[in-house]
Design a protein around this motif. Structure first.
Motif, PDB file in Angstrom:
ATOM      1  N   PHE A 102       5.406   8.651  15.572  1.00 10.87           N
ATOM      2  CA  PHE A 102       4.642   9.616  16.373  1.00 10.87           C
ATOM      3  C   PHE A 102       3.492   8.960  17.138  1.00 10.87           C
ATOM      4  CE2 PHE A 102       6.580  12.018  12.923  1.00 10.87           C
ATOM      5  CZ  PHE A 102       7.281  12.959  13.653  1.00 10.87           C
ATOM      6  N   GLY A 103       3.252   7.674  16.943  1.00 13.66           N
ATOM      7  CA  GLY A 103       2.195   6.967  17.656  1.00 13.66           C
ATOM      8  C   GLY A 103       0.848   7.162  17.012  1.00 13.66           C
ATOM      9  N   VAL A 104       0.190   8.280  17.308  1.00 13.50           N
ATOM     10  CA  VAL A 104      -1.133   8.578  16.753  1.00 13.50           C
ATOM     11  C   VAL A 104      -1.010   9.793  15.843  1.00 13.50           C
ATOM     12  CG1 VAL A 104      -3.505   9.263  17.287  1.00 13.50           C
ATOM     13  CG2 VAL A 104      -2.303   7.690  18.809  1.00 13.50           C
ATOM     14  N   PHE A 105      -1.613   9.699  14.665  1.00 15.08           N
ATOM     15  CA  PHE A 105      -1.627  10.841  13.754  1.00 15.08           C
ATOM     16  C   PHE A 105      -2.846  10.763  12.838  1.00 15.08           C
ATOM     17  CE2 PHE A 105       1.007   7.540  11.897  1.00 15.08           C
ATOM     18  CZ  PHE A 105       0.600   7.484  10.565  1.00 15.08           C
ATOM     19  N   ARG A 106      -3.195  11.909  12.277  1.00 20.44           N
ATOM     20  CA  ARG A 106      -4.349  12.014  11.383  1.00 20.44           C
ATOM     21  C   ARG A 106      -3.964  11.605   9.965  1.00 20.44           C
ATOM     22  NH1 ARG A 106      -5.999  17.847  13.690  1.00 20.44           N
ATOM     23  NH2 ARG A 106      -7.329  17.074  15.360  1.00 20.44           N
ATOM     24  N   ILE A 107      -4.969  11.039   9.258  1.00 24.03           N
ATOM     25  CA  ILE A 107      -4.824  10.774   7.828  1.00 24.03           C
ATOM     26  C   ILE A 107      -6.063  11.306   7.118  1.00 24.03           C
ATOM     27  CG2 ILE A 107      -3.288   8.800   8.088  1.00 24.03           C
ATOM     28  CD1 ILE A 107      -5.739   6.970   7.548  1.00 24.03           C
ATOM     29  N   LEU A 158       0.807  -1.226   0.000  1.00 25.65           N
ATOM     30  CA  LEU A 158       0.000   0.000   0.000  1.00 25.65           C
ATOM     31  C   LEU A 158       0.839   1.275   0.000  1.00 25.65           C
ATOM     32  CD1 LEU A 158      -2.697  -1.036   2.635  1.00 25.65           C
ATOM     33  CD2 LEU A 158      -2.756  -1.324   0.148  1.00 25.65           C
ATOM     34  N   ILE A 159       2.120   1.178   0.283  1.00 27.44           N
ATOM     35  CA  ILE A 159       2.968   2.359   0.486  1.00 27.44           C
ATOM     36  C   ILE A 159       2.859   3.366  -0.654  1.00 27.44           C
ATOM     37  CG2 ILE A 159       5.376   3.135   0.607  1.00 27.44           C
ATOM     38  CD1 ILE A 159       5.913   0.669   2.399  1.00 27.44           C
ATOM     39  N   GLU A 160       2.912   2.911  -1.879  1.00 30.56           N
ATOM     40  CA  GLU A 160       2.884   3.807  -3.039  1.00 30.56           C
ATOM     41  C   GLU A 160       1.545   4.534  -3.187  1.00 30.56           C
ATOM     42  OE1 GLU A 160       5.339   4.557  -5.200  1.00 30.56           O
ATOM     43  OE2 GLU A 160       6.778   3.283  -4.147  1.00 30.56           O
ATOM     44  N   HIS A 161       0.494   4.044  -2.528  1.00 33.63           N
ATOM     45  CA  HIS A 161      -0.856   4.609  -2.670  1.00 33.63           C
ATOM     46  C   HIS A 161      -1.249   5.526  -1.511  1.00 33.63           C
ATOM     47  CE1 HIS A 161      -1.338   1.755  -5.932  1.00 33.63           C
ATOM     48  NE2 HIS A 161      -0.875   0.826  -5.113  1.00 33.63           N
ATOM     49  N   LEU A 162      -0.387   5.667  -0.509  1.00 29.76           N
ATOM     50  CA  LEU A 162      -0.721   6.431   0.689  1.00 29.76           C
ATOM     51  C   LEU A 162      -0.079   7.818   0.657  1.00 29.76           C
ATOM     52  CD1 LEU A 162      -0.327   3.542   3.277  1.00 29.76           C
ATOM     53  CD2 LEU A 162      -2.466   4.525   2.394  1.00 29.76           C
ATOM     54  N   ASP A 163      -0.910   8.841   0.687  1.00 30.43           N
ATOM     55  CA  ASP A 163      -0.424  10.218   0.614  1.00 30.43           C
ATOM     56  C   ASP A 163       0.351  10.650   1.856  1.00 30.43           C
ATOM     57  OD1 ASP A 163      -1.605  10.426  -1.878  1.00 30.43           O
ATOM     58  OD2 ASP A 163      -3.421  11.396  -1.117  1.00 30.43           O
ATOM     59  N   PHE A 164       0.041  10.080   3.028  1.00 29.15           N
ATOM     60  CA  PHE A 164       0.741  10.517   4.233  1.00 29.15           C
ATOM     61  C   PHE A 164       2.195  10.062   4.254  1.00 29.15           C
ATOM     62  CE2 PHE A 164      -0.869   6.428   5.851  1.00 29.15           C
ATOM     63  CZ  PHE A 164       0.223   5.940   6.540  1.00 29.15           C
ATOM     64  N   ILE A 165       2.554   9.133   3.392  1.00 25.89           N
ATOM     65  CA  ILE A 165       3.945   8.708   3.275  1.00 25.89           C
ATOM     66  C   ILE A 165       4.598   9.588   2.221  1.00 25.89           C
ATOM     67  CG2 ILE A 165       5.503   6.835   2.628  1.00 25.89           C
ATOM     68  CD1 ILE A 165       3.420   4.908   3.836  1.00 25.89           C
ATOM     69  N   GLU A 166       5.387  10.539   2.694  1.00 23.89           N
ATOM     70  CA  GLU A 166       5.991  11.532   1.800  1.00 23.89           C
ATOM     71  C   GLU A 166       7.258  11.022   1.129  1.00 23.89           C
ATOM     72  OE1 GLU A 166       6.462  14.988   4.245  1.00 23.89           O
ATOM     73  OE2 GLU A 166       4.315  15.089   4.673  1.00 23.89           O
ATOM     74  N   ASP A 167       7.992  10.148   1.789  1.00 23.07           N
ATOM     75  CA  ASP A 167       9.239   9.620   1.249  1.00 23.07           C
ATOM     76  C   ASP A 167       9.179   8.102   1.364  1.00 23.07           C
ATOM     77  OD1 ASP A 167      11.830   8.778   0.691  1.00 23.07           O
ATOM     78  OD2 ASP A 167      12.792  10.179   2.082  1.00 23.07           O
ATOM     79  N   THR A 168       8.966   7.421   0.253  1.00 24.35           N
ATOM     80  CA  THR A 168       8.786   5.968   0.300  1.00 24.35           C
ATOM     81  C   THR A 168      10.038   5.224   0.743  1.00 24.35           C
ATOM     82  OG1 THR A 168       9.253   5.787  -2.072  1.00 24.35           O
ATOM     83  CG2 THR A 168       6.931   5.976  -1.418  1.00 24.35           C
ATOM     84  N   SER A 169      11.196   5.861   0.665  1.00 24.56           N
ATOM     85  CA  SER A 169      12.412   5.199   1.152  1.00 24.56           C
ATOM     86  C   SER A 169      12.501   5.251   2.678  1.00 24.56           C
ATOM     87  CB  SER A 169      13.661   5.828   0.522  1.00 24.56           C
ATOM     88  OG  SER A 169      13.830   7.156   0.972  1.00 24.56           O
ATOM     89  N   ARG A 170      11.725   6.152   3.291  1.00 22.75           N
ATOM     90  CA  ARG A 170      11.685   6.270   4.761  1.00 22.75           C
ATOM     91  C   ARG A 170      10.237   6.194   5.242  1.00 22.75           C
ATOM     92  NH1 ARG A 170      13.966  11.427   6.558  1.00 22.75           N
ATOM     93  NH2 ARG A 170      13.966  10.383   8.561  1.00 22.75           N
ATOM     94  N   TRP A 171       9.473   5.252   4.702  1.00 20.28           N
ATOM     95  CA  TRP A 171       8.029   5.190   4.931  1.00 20.28           C
ATOM     96  C   TRP A 171       7.666   4.993   6.400  1.00 20.28           C
ATOM     97  CZ3 TRP A 171       6.162   0.888   7.214  1.00 20.28           C
ATOM     98  CH2 TRP A 171       6.936  -0.275   7.135  1.00 20.28           C
ATOM     99  N   GLY A 172       8.507   4.369   7.192  1.00 21.12           N
ATOM    100  CA  GLY A 172       8.172   4.084   8.587  1.00 21.12           C
ATOM    101  C   GLY A 172       8.274   5.275   9.516  1.00 21.12           C
ATOM    102  N   TYR A 173       8.863   6.362   9.052  1.00 19.71           N
ATOM    103  CA  TYR A 173       9.105   7.527   9.910  1.00 19.71           C
ATOM    104  C   TYR A 173       7.827   8.054  10.547  1.00 19.71           C
ATOM    105  CZ  TYR A 173      10.529  12.154  11.424  1.00 19.71           C
ATOM    106  OH  TYR A 173      10.756  13.262  12.185  1.00 19.71           O
TER     107      TYR A 173
END
Length: 147
Positions: free
Chosen positions: A118-123, A99-114
């Motif tokens: 933060f624990g809890v965040f909005r999407i 799903l990584i390539e389809h998720l907008d909240f992941i800004e850098d796919t090479s560092r997707w886990g960053y």
């Protein structure tokens, strides 16, 4: 309505599903106070257990907040975490990597886990729908096959 991701080990998610609740950030109330009745929460589990479980990297549950305020419980004399009540959907554990390539909240796919640090965040609604659809698709297919 707001959509959230809560980063929690699979073992803790399973306890929450059984008890119909969520906790966040090691029992702290701050992010739970930002949630409202009707908000959706998707649970991402980097590991099977905290802190030393096996790597998992999967979405493990999805639910909707059904109360108006966080409440505190006593788990031990020294630990009183805050919780919210949640109604969970039937879903399947879903690996994040496809799903990584389809998720907008992941800004850098090479560092997707960053972002999960933060624990809890909005999407946004788009990301919520991508994940919800992936998590419930196999459940829908299984129901169709069995009927």
């Amino acid at each position: 309505m707001t959509n959230w991701i809560n980063t929690v080990s699979r073992a803790h998610v399973e306890r929450g599903v059984r008890g119909r609740f969520t906790q966040a950030n090691h029992g702290k109330p701050h992010m739970l106070r930002k949630m409202a009745r009707g908000d959706w929460i998707i649970f991402y589990s980097p590991r099977t257990d905290f802190p030393d479980g096996q790597p998992l990297q999967a979405f493990t549950a999805i639910g909707q907040v059904v109360d108006d305020e966080p409440y505190q419980v006593e788990m031990t004399p020294d630990f009183h975490p805050w919780r919210r009540n949640v109604d969970f959907l039937e879903c399947a554990e879903t690996p994040i990597r496809p799903l990584i390539e389809h998720l907008d909240f992941i800004e850098d796919t090479s560092r997707w886990g960053y972002r999960f640090r933060f624990g809890v965040f909005r999407i946004d609604d788009h990301d919520f729908e991508v994940i919800r659809s992936a998590m419930t698709q196999s459940v829908r297919q299984e129901t169709t096959v069995n009927t």
